[in-house]
Design a protein around this motif. Structure first.
Motif, PDB file in Angstrom:
ATOM      1  N   VAL A   1      50.928  49.110  41.901  1.00 52.97           N
ATOM      2  CA  VAL A   1      50.501  47.708  41.958  1.00 52.97           C
ATOM      3  C   VAL A   1      50.759  47.069  40.599  1.00 52.97           C
ATOM      4  CG1 VAL A   1      48.571  46.138  42.376  1.00 52.97           C
ATOM      5  CG2 VAL A   1      48.730  48.286  43.652  1.00 52.97           C
ATOM      6  N   TYR A   2      51.330  45.871  40.611  1.00 57.10           N
ATOM      7  CA  TYR A   2      51.598  45.147  39.373  1.00 57.10           C
ATOM      8  C   TYR A   2      50.788  43.858  39.376  1.00 57.10           C
ATOM      9  CZ  TYR A   2      54.112  42.824  35.592  1.00 57.10           C
ATOM     10  OH  TYR A   2      54.436  42.173  34.422  1.00 57.10           O
ATOM     11  N   ILE A   3      49.967  43.681  38.349  1.00 60.83           N
ATOM     12  CA  ILE A   3      49.139  42.483  38.204  1.00 60.83           C
ATOM     13  C   ILE A   3      49.472  41.838  36.875  1.00 60.83           C
ATOM     14  CG2 ILE A   3      46.774  41.619  38.022  1.00 60.83           C
ATOM     15  CD1 ILE A   3      45.897  43.942  39.790  1.00 60.83           C
ATOM     16  N   GLU A   4      49.654  40.518  36.894  1.00 61.72           N
ATOM     17  CA  GLU A   4      50.078  39.815  35.687  1.00 61.72           C
ATOM     18  C   GLU A   4      49.445  38.433  35.620  1.00 61.72           C
ATOM     19  OE1 GLU A   4      54.235  38.846  35.752  1.00 61.72           O
ATOM     20  OE2 GLU A   4      54.199  38.383  37.887  1.00 61.72           O
ATOM     21  N   PRO A   5      49.336  37.871  34.411  1.00 66.80           N
ATOM     22  CA  PRO A   5      48.871  36.483  34.291  1.00 66.80           C
ATOM     23  C   PRO A   5      49.836  35.539  34.997  1.00 66.80           C
ATOM     24  CG  PRO A   5      48.842  37.598  32.165  1.00 66.80           C
ATOM     25  CD  PRO A   5      49.582  38.494  33.103  1.00 66.80           C
ATOM     26  N   HIS A   6      49.302  34.479  35.574  1.00 68.77           N
ATOM     27  CA  HIS A   6      50.113  33.496  36.297  1.00 68.77           C
ATOM     28  C   HIS A   6      49.741  32.107  35.773  1.00 68.77           C
ATOM     29  CE1 HIS A   6      52.759  32.336  39.563  1.00 68.77           C
ATOM     30  NE2 HIS A   6      51.878  31.435  39.963  1.00 68.77           N
ATOM     31  N   PRO A   7      50.298  31.721  34.627  1.00 72.52           N
ATOM     32  CA  PRO A   7      49.846  30.495  33.944  1.00 72.52           C
ATOM     33  C   PRO A   7      50.416  29.214  34.540  1.00 72.52           C
ATOM     34  CG  PRO A   7      51.577  31.535  32.671  1.00 72.52           C
ATOM     35  CD  PRO A   7      51.310  32.443  33.847  1.00 72.52           C
ATOM     36  N   ARG A   8      50.161  29.016  35.822  1.00 75.92           N
ATOM     37  CA  ARG A   8      50.516  27.778  36.492  1.00 75.92           C
ATOM     38  C   ARG A   8      49.237  27.180  37.072  1.00 75.92           C
ATOM     39  NH1 ARG A   8      56.101  29.327  39.793  1.00 75.92           N
ATOM     40  NH2 ARG A   8      56.976  30.703  38.196  1.00 75.92           N
ATOM     41  N   ARG A   9      49.219  25.877  37.259  1.00 72.46           N
ATOM     42  CA  ARG A   9      48.020  25.238  37.792  1.00 72.46           C
ATOM     43  C   ARG A   9      47.936  25.498  39.293  1.00 72.46           C
ATOM     44  NH1 ARG A   9      46.256  18.793  37.663  1.00 72.46           N
ATOM     45  NH2 ARG A   9      44.050  19.170  38.187  1.00 72.46           N
ATOM     46  N   VAL A  10      46.896  26.204  39.699  1.00 70.51           N
ATOM     47  CA  VAL A  10      46.658  26.524  41.098  1.00 70.51           C
ATOM     48  C   VAL A  10      45.413  25.771  41.552  1.00 70.51           C
ATOM     49  CG1 VAL A  10      46.187  28.351  42.770  1.00 70.51           C
ATOM     50  CG2 VAL A  10      47.697  28.804  40.823  1.00 70.51           C
ATOM     51  N   GLN A  11      45.538  25.073  42.669  1.00 72.44           N
ATOM     52  CA  GLN A  11      44.418  24.319  43.224  1.00 72.44           C
ATOM     53  C   GLN A  11      44.200  24.709  44.674  1.00 72.44           C
ATOM     54  OE1 GLN A  11      46.547  20.640  41.953  1.00 72.44           O
ATOM     55  NE2 GLN A  11      44.485  19.915  41.417  1.00 72.44           N
ATOM     56  N   ALA A  12      42.942  24.654  45.100  1.00 75.20           N
ATOM     57  CA  ALA A  12      42.576  24.895  46.491  1.00 75.20           C
ATOM     58  C   ALA A  12      41.695  23.745  46.959  1.00 75.20           C
ATOM     59  CB  ALA A  12      41.842  26.222  46.629  1.00 75.20           C
ATOM     60  N   ILE A  13      41.997  23.260  48.166  1.00 76.23           N
ATOM     61  CA  ILE A  13      41.272  22.134  48.744  1.00 76.23           C
ATOM     62  C   ILE A  13      40.573  22.610  50.006  1.00 76.23           C
ATOM     63  CG2 ILE A  13      41.428  19.728  49.514  1.00 76.23           C
ATOM     64  CD1 ILE A  13      42.485  20.191  46.676  1.00 76.23           C
ATOM     65  N   LYS A  14      39.309  22.268  50.127  1.00 77.78           N
ATOM     66  CA  LYS A  14      38.549  22.592  51.334  1.00 77.78           C
ATOM     67  C   LYS A  14      37.660  21.413  51.693  1.00 77.78           C
ATOM     68  CE  LYS A  14      35.620  26.129  53.443  1.00 77.78           C
ATOM     69  NZ  LYS A  14      34.949  27.443  53.234  1.00 77.78           N
ATOM     70  N   ALA A  15      37.760  20.972  52.946  1.00 76.09           N
ATOM     71  CA  ALA A  15      36.971  19.838  53.444  1.00 76.09           C
ATOM     72  C   ALA A  15      37.125  18.619  52.542  1.00 76.09           C
ATOM     73  CB  ALA A  15      35.506  20.239  53.584  1.00 76.09           C
ATOM     74  N   GLY A  16      38.350  18.435  52.035  1.00 73.63           N
ATOM     75  CA  GLY A  16      38.653  17.265  51.228  1.00 73.63           C
ATOM     76  C   GLY A  16      38.254  17.363  49.776  1.00 73.63           C
TER      77      GLY A  16
END
Length: 236
Positions: free
Chosen positions: A27-42
């Protein structure tokens, strides 16, 4: 999925080799320095640049988030990244990365698409009827997948094609439209696909057709292969 999928370096059918043996199930795990957003119920329920990305064979590519930012969302702790959790893809309504709405899974930082004009030959027939016979093609190289040929509609017997209800999505090409062949009174389903609203990295194949070697007779001049694989490698 590219590192652990198909011919990727940690995949089941890796194309190359390592200087020393690599254990299965790595398994390879690494930093992911991008803006990640999640939307739920607006509402925005995740908005971070502190995500990790987990590459693991047998599991879809996934984000890992600091446990203290996911709030009441469902989360699965990741033992290999203490303090981080996986949030199920369907645990929110919409995922975005740097403003792009995502479908099915995150885009892979190790995945690349190269589209090159070429004179490699492509001949396609269905039920004895030739649909394509040309050397004016575009070859698409996509990480961990076999290369395949695409062809402009002017080289295709589009009068014999009928749009089907099938569709699929690729994070690197966009939504695919599928086409069935009408040969006399016989409809052969989903022999081809094309991308019309193409993502930027794949603009060179916008509106072009590729063909399924499991549903049509496909003779394609491809490097190291007798022909293309059976489908477009996308999620239906």
């Amino acid at each position: 999925m590219t590192l652990v999928f198909g011919r990727g370096p940690l995949g089941p059918d890796r194309a190359g080799w390592f200087s020393k043996p690599v254990p299965d199930g790595l398994v390879y795990i690494e930093p992911h320095p991008r803006r990640v957003q999640a939307i739920k119920a607006g509402a925005t329920v995740i908005d971070t640049e502190a995500a990790l990305m987990a590459h693991q064979a047998g599991r879809p590519l996934s984000y890992l988030f600091p446990a203290d930012i996911v709030g009441d969302l469902p989360g699965e702790p990741e033992p290999l990244a203490p303090g981080y959790v996986r949030v199920p893809w369907d645990g929110v309504d919409t995922w975005l990365e740097e403003g792009r709405v995502l479908v099915h899974y995150p885009p892979n930082p190790y995945h690349r698409v190269d589209c090159r004009p070429t004179n490699r030959g492509l001949r396609v027939s269905v039920g004895g009827q030739t649909l394509v016979d040309t050397t004016d093609t575009v070859i698409l190289f996509e990480t961990a997948l076999d290369p395949r040929l695409y062809v402009a509609p002017e080289h295709v017997r589009t009068d014999l094609l009928r749009r089907s209800d099938t569709t699929s999505y690729c994070n690197y090409k966009g939504y695919a439209t599928y086409w069935s062949a009408m040969i006399g009174d016989v409809l052969v389903p989903d022999v081809a696909w094309s991308y019309h609203d193409v993502l930027p990295e794949s603009q060179a194949i916008a509106g072009f057709f590729s063909f399924d070697a499991d549903r049509a007779e496909v003779l394609a001049e491809l490097p190291g292969s007798a022909g293309p694989s059976g489908d477009c490698g996308c999620a239906v």
